[in-house]
Motif scaffolding. Sequence first.
Motif, PDB file in Angstrom:
ATOM      1  N   HIS A 279       0.826  -1.203   0.000  1.00 27.24           N
ATOM      2  CA  HIS A 279       0.000   0.000   0.000  1.00 27.24           C
ATOM      3  C   HIS A 279       0.867   1.262   0.000  1.00 27.24           C
ATOM      4  N   LYS A 280       0.361   2.304  -0.645  1.00 27.93           N
ATOM      5  CA  LYS A 280       1.025   3.605  -0.636  1.00 27.93           C
ATOM      6  C   LYS A 280       0.425   4.535   0.419  1.00 27.93           C
ATOM      7  N   TYR A 281      -0.783   4.188   0.905  1.00 28.62           N
ATOM      8  CA  TYR A 281      -1.453   4.984   1.922  1.00 28.62           C
ATOM      9  C   TYR A 281      -1.719   4.101   3.136  1.00 28.62           C
ATOM     10  N   LEU A 282      -1.569   4.677   4.340  1.00 25.92           N
ATOM     11  CA  LEU A 282      -1.891   3.942   5.550  1.00 25.92           C
ATOM     12  C   LEU A 282      -2.526   4.902   6.553  1.00 25.92           C
ATOM     13  N   PHE A 283      -3.749   4.552   7.001  1.00 23.68           N
ATOM     14  CA  PHE A 283      -4.493   5.404   7.914  1.00 23.68           C
ATOM     15  C   PHE A 283      -4.507   4.776   9.312  1.00 23.68           C
ATOM     16  N   LEU A 284      -3.838   5.439  10.259  1.00 25.27           N
ATOM     17  CA  LEU A 284      -3.804   4.990  11.650  1.00 25.27           C
ATOM     18  C   LEU A 284      -4.286   6.104  12.573  1.00 25.27           C
ATOM     19  N   ASN A 285      -5.264   6.850  12.129  1.00 27.08           N
ATOM     20  CA  ASN A 285      -5.845   7.916  12.936  1.00 27.08           C
ATOM     21  C   ASN A 285      -6.741   7.324  14.027  1.00 27.08           C
ATOM     22  N   TYR A 286      -6.857   8.034  15.149  1.00 28.48           N
ATOM     23  CA  TYR A 286      -7.807   7.678  16.216  1.00 28.48           C
ATOM     24  C   TYR A 286      -7.597   6.251  16.724  1.00 28.48           C
ATOM     25  N   LYS A 287      -6.347   5.814  16.860  1.00 31.58           N
ATOM     26  CA  LYS A 287      -6.057   4.460  17.328  1.00 31.58           C
ATOM     27  C   LYS A 287      -5.591   4.434  18.790  1.00 31.58           C
ATOM     28  N   ASN A 288      -5.563   5.582  19.446  1.00 34.09           N
ATOM     29  CA  ASN A 288      -5.105   5.681  20.839  1.00 34.09           C
ATOM     30  C   ASN A 288      -3.689   5.135  21.008  1.00 34.09           C
ATOM     31  N   LEU A 289      -2.849   5.384  20.045  1.00 34.44           N
ATOM     32  CA  LEU A 289      -1.475   4.889  20.075  1.00 34.44           C
ATOM     33  C   LEU A 289      -0.620   5.751  20.996  1.00 34.44           C
ATOM     34  N   GLN A 290       0.079   5.116  21.935  1.00 33.53           N
ATOM     35  CA  GLN A 290       0.999   5.824  22.814  1.00 33.53           C
ATOM     36  C   GLN A 290       2.444   5.673  22.355  1.00 33.53           C
ATOM     37  N   HIS A 291       2.691   4.701  21.509  1.00 36.31           N
ATOM     38  CA  HIS A 291       4.023   4.465  20.959  1.00 36.31           C
ATOM     39  C   HIS A 291       3.908   4.223  19.457  1.00 36.31           C
ATOM     40  N   PHE A 292       4.948   4.570  18.750  1.00 37.45           N
ATOM     41  CA  PHE A 292       4.965   4.323  17.315  1.00 37.45           C
ATOM     42  C   PHE A 292       4.930   2.807  17.092  1.00 37.45           C
ATOM     43  N   PRO A 293       3.994   2.299  16.270  1.00 37.67           N
ATOM     44  CA  PRO A 293       3.828   0.849  16.110  1.00 37.67           C
ATOM     45  C   PRO A 293       5.106   0.160  15.626  1.00 37.67           C
ATOM     46  N   SER A 294       5.553  -0.852  16.385  1.00 35.71           N
ATOM     47  CA  SER A 294       6.760  -1.579  16.000  1.00 35.71           C
ATOM     48  C   SER A 294       6.562  -2.359  14.720  1.00 35.71           C
ATOM     49  N   GLU A 295       5.316  -2.698  14.415  1.00 38.62           N
ATOM     50  CA  GLU A 295       5.028  -3.430  13.178  1.00 38.62           C
ATOM     51  C   GLU A 295       5.444  -2.636  11.943  1.00 38.62           C
ATOM     52  N   LEU A 296       5.385  -1.312  12.046  1.00 35.94           N
ATOM     53  CA  LEU A 296       5.779  -0.465  10.910  1.00 35.94           C
ATOM     54  C   LEU A 296       7.276  -0.530  10.648  1.00 35.94           C
ATOM     55  N   LEU A 297       8.029  -0.934  11.660  1.00 35.96           N
ATOM     56  CA  LEU A 297       9.485  -0.870  11.579  1.00 35.96           C
ATOM     57  C   LEU A 297      10.132  -2.251  11.446  1.00 35.96           C
ATOM     58  N   LYS A 298       9.314  -3.304  11.376  1.00 38.22           N
ATOM     59  CA  LYS A 298       9.864  -4.649  11.292  1.00 38.22           C
ATOM     60  C   LYS A 298      10.562  -4.896   9.957  1.00 38.22           C
ATOM     61  N   ASP A 299      11.581  -5.702  10.017  1.00 38.64           N
ATOM     62  CA  ASP A 299      12.301  -6.133   8.810  1.00 38.64           C
ATOM     63  C   ASP A 299      12.698  -4.926   7.968  1.00 38.64           C
ATOM     64  N   GLU A 300      12.199  -4.858   6.744  1.00 35.24           N
ATOM     65  CA  GLU A 300      12.552  -3.746   5.851  1.00 35.24           C
ATOM     66  C   GLU A 300      11.560  -2.596   5.943  1.00 35.24           C
ATOM     67  N   GLY A 301      10.592  -2.710   6.851  1.00 35.36           N
ATOM     68  CA  GLY A 301       9.614  -1.637   6.979  1.00 35.36           C
ATOM     69  C   GLY A 301       8.594  -1.673   5.856  1.00 35.36           C
ATOM     70  N   LEU A 302       8.012  -0.520   5.570  1.00 32.30           N
ATOM     71  CA  LEU A 302       7.037  -0.394   4.485  1.00 32.30           C
ATOM     72  C   LEU A 302       7.631   0.533   3.432  1.00 32.30           C
ATOM     73  N   ARG A 303       8.417  -0.024   2.569  1.00 36.16           N
ATOM     74  CA  ARG A 303       9.180   0.780   1.624  1.00 36.16           C
ATOM     75  C   ARG A 303       8.329   1.367   0.504  1.00 36.16           C
ATOM     76  N   TYR A 304       7.119   0.882   0.327  1.00 35.63           N
ATOM     77  CA  TYR A 304       6.258   1.424  -0.708  1.00 35.63           C
ATOM     78  C   TYR A 304       5.351   2.534  -0.172  1.00 35.63           C
ATOM     79  N   LEU A 305       5.327   2.682   1.143  1.00 36.62           N
ATOM     80  CA  LEU A 305       4.409   3.641   1.747  1.00 36.62           C
ATOM     81  C   LEU A 305       4.823   5.077   1.429  1.00 36.62           C
ATOM     82  N   GLU A 306       3.858   5.867   0.967  1.00 37.31           N
ATOM     83  CA  GLU A 306       4.122   7.267   0.622  1.00 37.31           C
ATOM     84  C   GLU A 306       3.396   8.243   1.533  1.00 37.31           C
ATOM     85  N   ARG A 307       2.262   7.826   2.088  1.00 37.19           N
ATOM     86  CA  ARG A 307       1.472   8.725   2.925  1.00 37.19           C
ATOM     87  C   ARG A 307       1.035   7.999   4.191  1.00 37.19           C
TER      88      ARG A 307
END
Length: 298
Positions: free
Chosen positions: A17-45
Amino acid sequence: MASELCKTISVARLEKHKYLFLNYKNLQHFPSELLKDEGLRYLERLYMKRNSLTTLPENLAQKLPNLVELYLNSNNIVVIPEAIGSLVKLQCLDLSDNALEIVCPQIGRLRALRHLRLANNQLQFLPPDLGRSPELRYIYVDNNIHLRGLPSYLYNKVIGYSGCGAPIQVSEVKLLSFSSGQLTIFLPAEVKSIGTEADPLLPLQELAMRSLYCTYRQLAKDVNFLSPISLPRSFLELLYCPLGHCHRCSEPMFTIVYPKLFPLRETPMAGLHQGRTAVSFVAYCCSARCLQTFDLLS
């Protein structure tokens, strides 16, 4: 919620995906899933507004290298890591409605940045080099009540600054300042002294820093060849990132600046803001000579 978040990110990774919406998720820390392995190299927004984030990961640019737009408004972010300067493709950064007191100078390295939103924070000043990039067109710093001066590089940008420049008690801060008329401008904490046209000679400390900077630029890629014994750690860190560069000749500055204030009514933006001068543009020069000859409109 955690399993749903992991699933959302996993799908985005698998389907590139080029877009990822994580609004209103009550996140207190940046999601580690976003940073696993090579990350999300196609993500633009990436949209992460209205969470409870307080900071960002240092490896953000490494894991999300193709970000074009990053929306972090309405969080509790206090500090932006220096690594944000490595997001070389970033064009839009929204940090409004957070708890920022300072903006790291590395944001000035974002040469593709066109839109920067910093409204409703607690900023007292902006990095002197912010706005040097010709790509930056729009910057919004509304409702930062302690912000009273803008770097002169922003004078030809579209700027939102309503609610800035409210009076501040000197006892509340331990920063150097200079005054012009009824306006007082506070400078970054790293500035050790303020020069004037009556100070033709630079302090020996500043001369030494500039000489070392020129030497390591010519002889090495970093300052590791200087041992901590030869220079205090605080000065070693300054060599990595000067306070800024002279608006007249681009000479780096380390401990002293020669500020020059330009009320808004003297700039091309005056007509857009109806002559209000509560917020003015500040130029930072490296010497008395540059201070005398620098003209914002030349």
